[in-house]
Motif scaffolding. Structure first.
Motif, PDB file in Angstrom:
ATOM      1  N   PRO A 130       0.802  -1.241   0.000  1.00 51.26           N
ATOM      2  CA  PRO A 130       0.000   0.000   0.000  1.00 51.26           C
ATOM      3  C   PRO A 130       0.825   1.277   0.000  1.00 51.26           C
ATOM      4  CG  PRO A 130      -0.926  -1.593   1.531  1.00 51.26           C
ATOM      5  CD  PRO A 130       0.398  -2.156   1.085  1.00 51.26           C
ATOM      6  N   LYS A 147      -8.650   3.080   1.441  1.00 61.00           N
ATOM      7  CA  LYS A 147      -7.584   2.316   0.818  1.00 61.00           C
ATOM      8  C   LYS A 147      -6.990   1.328   1.826  1.00 61.00           C
ATOM      9  CE  LYS A 147      -6.225   6.066  -2.299  1.00 61.00           C
ATOM     10  NZ  LYS A 147      -5.111   6.949  -2.742  1.00 61.00           N
ATOM     11  N   LEU A 148      -6.138   0.442   1.317  1.00 59.25           N
ATOM     12  CA  LEU A 148      -5.409  -0.464   2.196  1.00 59.25           C
ATOM     13  C   LEU A 148      -4.441   0.347   3.044  1.00 59.25           C
ATOM     14  CD1 LEU A 148      -4.644  -3.320  -0.361  1.00 59.25           C
ATOM     15  CD2 LEU A 148      -6.420  -3.301   1.405  1.00 59.25           C
ATOM     16  N   GLU A 153      -2.163  -5.902   6.997  1.00 58.23           N
ATOM     17  CA  GLU A 153      -3.539  -6.018   7.481  1.00 58.23           C
ATOM     18  C   GLU A 153      -4.336  -6.988   6.617  1.00 58.23           C
ATOM     19  OE1 GLU A 153      -6.232  -2.782   7.160  1.00 58.23           O
ATOM     20  OE2 GLU A 153      -5.473  -2.085   5.229  1.00 58.23           O
ATOM     21  N   ALA A 155      -7.090  -7.244   4.884  1.00 57.45           N
ATOM     22  CA  ALA A 155      -8.144  -6.440   4.272  1.00 57.45           C
ATOM     23  C   ALA A 155      -8.020  -6.534   2.758  1.00 57.45           C
ATOM     24  CB  ALA A 155      -8.049  -4.987   4.733  1.00 57.45           C
ATOM     25  N   ALA A 156      -9.057  -6.111   2.091  1.00 56.20           N
ATOM     26  CA  ALA A 156      -9.075  -6.141   0.631  1.00 56.20           C
ATOM     27  C   ALA A 156      -9.879  -4.962   0.110  1.00 56.20           C
ATOM     28  CB  ALA A 156      -9.676  -7.449   0.121  1.00 56.20           C
ATOM     29  N   ALA A 193     -12.176  -3.405   2.872  1.00 54.80           N
ATOM     30  CA  ALA A 193     -11.833  -2.056   3.317  1.00 54.80           C
ATOM     31  C   ALA A 193     -12.467  -0.998   2.424  1.00 54.80           C
ATOM     32  CB  ALA A 193     -10.321  -1.886   3.351  1.00 54.80           C
ATOM     33  N   ARG A 209      -7.666  -6.339  -4.665  1.00 58.28           N
ATOM     34  CA  ARG A 209      -6.301  -6.170  -4.187  1.00 58.28           C
ATOM     35  C   ARG A 209      -6.254  -6.411  -2.687  1.00 58.28           C
ATOM     36  NH1 ARG A 209      -3.762  -0.855  -7.364  1.00 58.28           N
ATOM     37  NH2 ARG A 209      -3.807  -1.808  -9.457  1.00 58.28           N
ATOM     38  N   ILE A 210      -5.188  -7.090  -2.268  1.00 56.91           N
ATOM     39  CA  ILE A 210      -4.943  -7.302  -0.841  1.00 56.91           C
ATOM     40  C   ILE A 210      -3.480  -6.970  -0.570  1.00 56.91           C
ATOM     41  CG2 ILE A 210      -6.713  -9.097  -0.668  1.00 56.91           C
ATOM     42  CD1 ILE A 210      -4.513 -11.189  -0.696  1.00 56.91           C
ATOM     43  N   PRO A 211      -3.113  -6.728   0.685  1.00 55.27           N
ATOM     44  CA  PRO A 211      -1.702  -6.471   0.999  1.00 55.27           C
ATOM     45  C   PRO A 211      -0.817  -7.624   0.541  1.00 55.27           C
ATOM     46  CG  PRO A 211      -3.085  -5.870   2.844  1.00 55.27           C
ATOM     47  CD  PRO A 211      -3.976  -6.587   1.859  1.00 55.27           C
TER      48      PRO A 211
END
Length: 412
Positions: A130, A147-148, A153, A155-156, A193, A209-211
């Motif tokens: 991110p 946003k991420l 985390e 989250a997505a 998120a 998108r994810i971290p």
């Protein structure tokens, strides 16, 4: 080549001849100027579409340059994790020294199924950092949520179409199911998120998108499938890509500019460029027909004058050059007026904005503008001069080929 004195003489005579019938000259200049204004407004709008789509594509999906393992885009769809780049590498320092470099963000591509309640849908995902994506994804529009926040985390952020199909909103929990690089099933529960939108509706209907840390754990890999590079200016892409291609080992790294990946953008440019060419042809044809008719009227009205000029020793070549010069002056005046008026109108219209409905492939409308670049203005000016010269060729040739006796008896 004509002497300077002869050129200046023809210019003075041509200007006087144009002023003899001011109304006709104004109509001719106005016709050319109107055509140039129409061309500038149409071409400027298309240029804005190209520029806006280009920058949005770069700053939401592709970056300016992507560095991958050789063959990744040809064979990586079937087995992406056979083409992994290292998470940290000395080559990244080489990339950061590239002229115009702004940022580098690693991405890990993966795919699988996303579930929420009773709904399960296939997705295409990216693991991202991110912090490094902050500048690179500046054109990623958040429709809801945030946003991420960090690379770790759970989250997505989901594309707008994907979120709508699942019926989820920020704060909801979803489960990502995927086949890890080892071949085993893998799953992770993440919180939605935010929901984003890009210029591609097709992308938004299946992307998330994810971290990148979470993505690596899900797929049981380390590293990245691509390093995405952002430059300060898009115009530096070719030079930067060439520099990186010569600096990095071709056996281990492939440098791919964004233009090689933006299929939708490239097809749009080809289609719209053809439309601009058609508009340019139609405007040029109208100018040629109008100016040619005007010049033929001038030749007919000045037949006796032309005969007198030939009788006192002027050559047919001189007569022809005089009419060509008159046509060129009309083109110059019409081109200057058209470019000035067109640029002024483009500035005013852009300040107000043009509300546009969603085009094919997009979910949202946009506020259009008219972008008149120096190259477009020069193209428009050249169109004015060249078309009026072409339009003057036949009348000028006929004037130069007149019989002296017939010309002198024309009004008798």
């Amino acid at each position: 080549m004509l002497p300077i004195a002869g050129v200046l003489r023809d210019l003075r005579l041509a200007a006087r001849n144009l002023l003899r019938n001011r109304q006709r000259t104004l109509v001719a200049v106005g016709t050319v100027a109107f055509g140039i204004v129409a061309f500038l407004l149409a071409g400027g709008f298309i240029q804005f579409i190209f520029h806006d789509m280009r920058e949005t594509t770069i700053h939401s999906q592709l970056g300016h340059i992507q560095i991958v393992r050789p063959g990744y885009f040809d064979k990586g769809i079937a087995d992406p994790y056979a083409f992994l780049l290292p998470g940290q590498s000395p080559e990244q320092k080489v990339v950061e020294k590239t002229t115009g470099f702004a940022s580098l963000a690693p991405r890990l591509a993966f795919s699988g199924l996303i579930s929420h309640d009773e709904a399960t849908i296939a997705f295409v995902g990216e693991g991202v950092d991110p912090e490094r994506e902050e500048r690179l994804s500046s054109s990623l529009t958040l429709v809801e949520g945030r946003k991420l926040a960090s690379a770790t985390e759970r989250a997505a952020i989901l594309g707008e179409g994907l979120a709508r199909s699942l019926g989820v909103h920020p704060g909801d929990q979803v489960i990502l199911l995927a086949t890890a690089a080892t071949g085993s099933a893998s799953a992770v529960e993440v919180t939605v998120a935010g929901i984003f939108a890009t210029t591609s509706q097709e992308y938004d209907e299946r992307a998330l998108r994810i971290p990148i840390t979470v993505a690596r754990k899900l797929m049981k890999v380390s590293g990245a499938t691509a390093w995405v590079i952002l430059l300060d200016k898009t115009e530096d892409t070719v030079a930067a890509a060439s520099h990186l291609a010569s600096s990095l080992d071709a056996k281990n790294f492939e440098v791919v500019p964004w233009t090689a990946l933006a299929d939708f953008y490239n097809k749009t440019v080809v289609l719209f460029s053809k439309q601009v060419s058609v508009v340019k042809f139609i405007i040029g044809l109208l100018i040629v027909l109008t100016i040619s008719n005007t010049q033929m009227m001038c030749v007919l009205e000045r037949t006796t004058e032309i005969g007198t000029s030939l009788a006192i020793g002027r050559r047919g070549h001189d007569v022809m050059m005089l009419f060509l010069t008159e046509g060129a002056l009309v083109g110059l005046l019409g081109g200057v007026v058209g470019v000035v008026v067109g640029y002024t109108l483009a500035t005013l219209i852009s300040a107000i904005g043009i509300p546009m409905p969603p085009p094919p492939g997009m979910a949202h409308g946009f506020i259009g503008q008219i972008l008149v670049s120096p190259s477009l203005a020069f193209d428009a000016f050249s169109l004015a001069v060249l078309t009026t010269l072409v339009a003057s060729v036949i009348p000028a040739w006929k004037a130069s080929r007149m019989s002296i006796v017939d010309a002198l008896r024309h009004n008798q």
